[in-house]
Design an enzyme around this catalytic site. Structure first.
Site, PDB file in Angstrom:
ATOM      1  CB  THR A 125      -0.907   0.142   1.274  1.00  0.00           C
ATOM      2  OG1 THR A 125      -1.582   1.320   1.252  1.00  0.00           O
ATOM      3  CG2 THR A 125      -0.106  -0.132   2.351  1.00  0.00           C
ATOM      4  CG  ASP A 126      -1.035   5.021  -1.275  1.00  0.00           C
ATOM      5  OD1 ASP A 126      -1.533   4.412  -0.405  1.00  0.00           O
ATOM      6  OD2 ASP A 126      -1.552   5.733  -1.982  1.00  0.00           O
ATOM      7  CD  GLU A 127      -3.300   3.729   4.166  1.00  0.00           C
ATOM      8  OE1 GLU A 127      -3.190   3.896   5.391  1.00  0.00           O
ATOM      9  OE2 GLU A 127      -4.304   3.276   3.759  1.00  0.00           O
ATOM     10  CE1 TYR A 153      -3.350  -2.195   5.778  1.00  0.00           C
ATOM     11  CE2 TYR A 153      -3.263   0.250   5.322  1.00  0.00           C
ATOM     12  CZ  TYR A 153      -3.520  -1.222   4.693  1.00  0.00           C
ATOM     13  OH  TYR A 153      -3.460  -1.505   3.354  1.00  0.00           O
ATOM     14  CE  LYS A 157      -0.052  -4.401   2.982  1.00  0.00           C
ATOM     15  NZ  LYS A 157      -0.242  -5.902   2.193  1.00  0.00           N
TER      16      LYS A 157
END
Length: 339
Positions: A125-127, A153, A157
């Protein structure tokens, strides 16, 4: 080619299964999902009887079950979508995110090493990059940026990505990683922004928007994402990270107003609520690398994608109403009671 797709009863995983079966009819797909709250076996109903598709209910963190499956199936490729993915839930209960997103990824990679998997693809994810300022539209996430995760979260990741790269460098596991922006489209779990707003608007319920709604996300239609991962599997370089972005930056408030406008509902339904803890301001991906290396570009403009998505939810109200009511959780028992 025999492929394991984990998290396959979830939103992006199920769409990827459909994409692969359509584009690669000779592939054998084994779908694995623990069928926790966001995994809905009914989503896969239309492919359950396909000869080149099978489903297994298991937890990726269950080492014994995973190793037995790998021994039985002898996979060529593993694509790991399985993850706890809702930021708000991670703030309330980080532990389950660490177990699934980190330990689960480790178990899958250990099995991949043991049984000679030719490609392990980690869906990220880009997060993991943190966020960007709202007043710098010239800044974008690139693959060489530092990881600065904001939530449990995104930290879990990021940990999985680092672990995957460590397995490549230490053990020679043939790993690729992709990091995508916010996905939208058919079969998305109704707690996520777009389907939640559609469902609430249709029911004339308040549409809760965090803070002032100014937070910006880069929206990626799910089919574009699936096509990108397919291209990474075919031609991506082992040991590389590929950012997958939609070039569709919208504030949360813009998205909500678009949904209301298309449904003919009043903006008075919007209700601003207290902001999320550690709420990232802006996500924006630079997909130059995957475009230059693999020729991928997003094909779906947001105006078209949101229109198709809203129509899908209008046409498939039975699917999401079952989720809201909790009925979908009984589907697995019904599906397998006579098998």
């Amino acid at each position: 080619m025999k492929m394991l797709v984990t998290g396959a009863a979830g939103f992006i995983g199920s769409n990827f299964v459909f994409h692969m079966l359509d584009e690669h009819p000779d592939a054998q797909i084994v779908a694995l999902d623990a069928l926790t709250y966001a995994g809905n076996l009914e989503t896969l109903d239309k492919v359950m009887d396909e000869d080149n598709f099978s489903f297994v209910k298991a937890d990726i963190a269950d080492r014994e079950a995973v190793f037995q499956l790998f021994e039985d199936e002898k996979f060529d490729v593993v694509v790991n979508f399985a993850a706890e993915s809702h930021v708000d839930r991670s703030i309330e209960d980080p532990g389950v995110f660490l177990r699934t997103n980190i330990i689960g990824t480790q178990v899958l990679m250990d099995a991949s090493r043991e049984f000679g998997v030719q490609r392990f693809h980690q869906v990220g994810t880009d997060e993991v990059y943190g966020d960007l300022p709202l007043d710098r539209p010239d800044l974008f996430f690139t693959e060489d940026m530092n990881i600065t995760a904001s939530s449990p979260y995104s930290a879990s990741k990021a940990s999985a990505d680092l672990l995957a790269m460590a397995y490549h460098r230490t053990y020679g596991l043939p790993v690729t990683i992709s990091r995508c922006s916010n996905n939208y489209g058919p079969y998305q779990f109704p707690e996520k922004l777009i389907p939640l707003m559609i469902a609430n608007a249709l029911a004339d319920k308040p549409l809760p928007v965090y803070g002032t709604g100014e937070n910006v996300r880069d929206w990626l239609y799910v089919e574009d994402h699936c096509r990108a991962i397919d291209m990474v599997l075919q031609d991506g370089k082992v040991g590389e990270v590929y950012n997958i972005g939609g070039h569709n930056e919208k504030s949360n408030l813009e998205v909500v107003k678009t949904i209301l406008r298309q449904l003919g509902k009043p903006e008075s339904l919007i209700t601003f609520v207290g902001d999320r803890k550690g709420h990232d301001l802006r996500y924006a991906i630079d997909p130059t690398k995957i475009h230059n290396d693999l020729g991928w570009l997003p094909e779906t403009k947001f105006d078209d994608g949101i229109r198709m998505t809203i129509q899908w939810y209008l046409d498939n109200e039975d699917w999401w109403q079952k989720i809201i009511s909790g009925e979908y959780q009984q589907y697995y028992e019904k599906m397998y009671s006579n098998r």
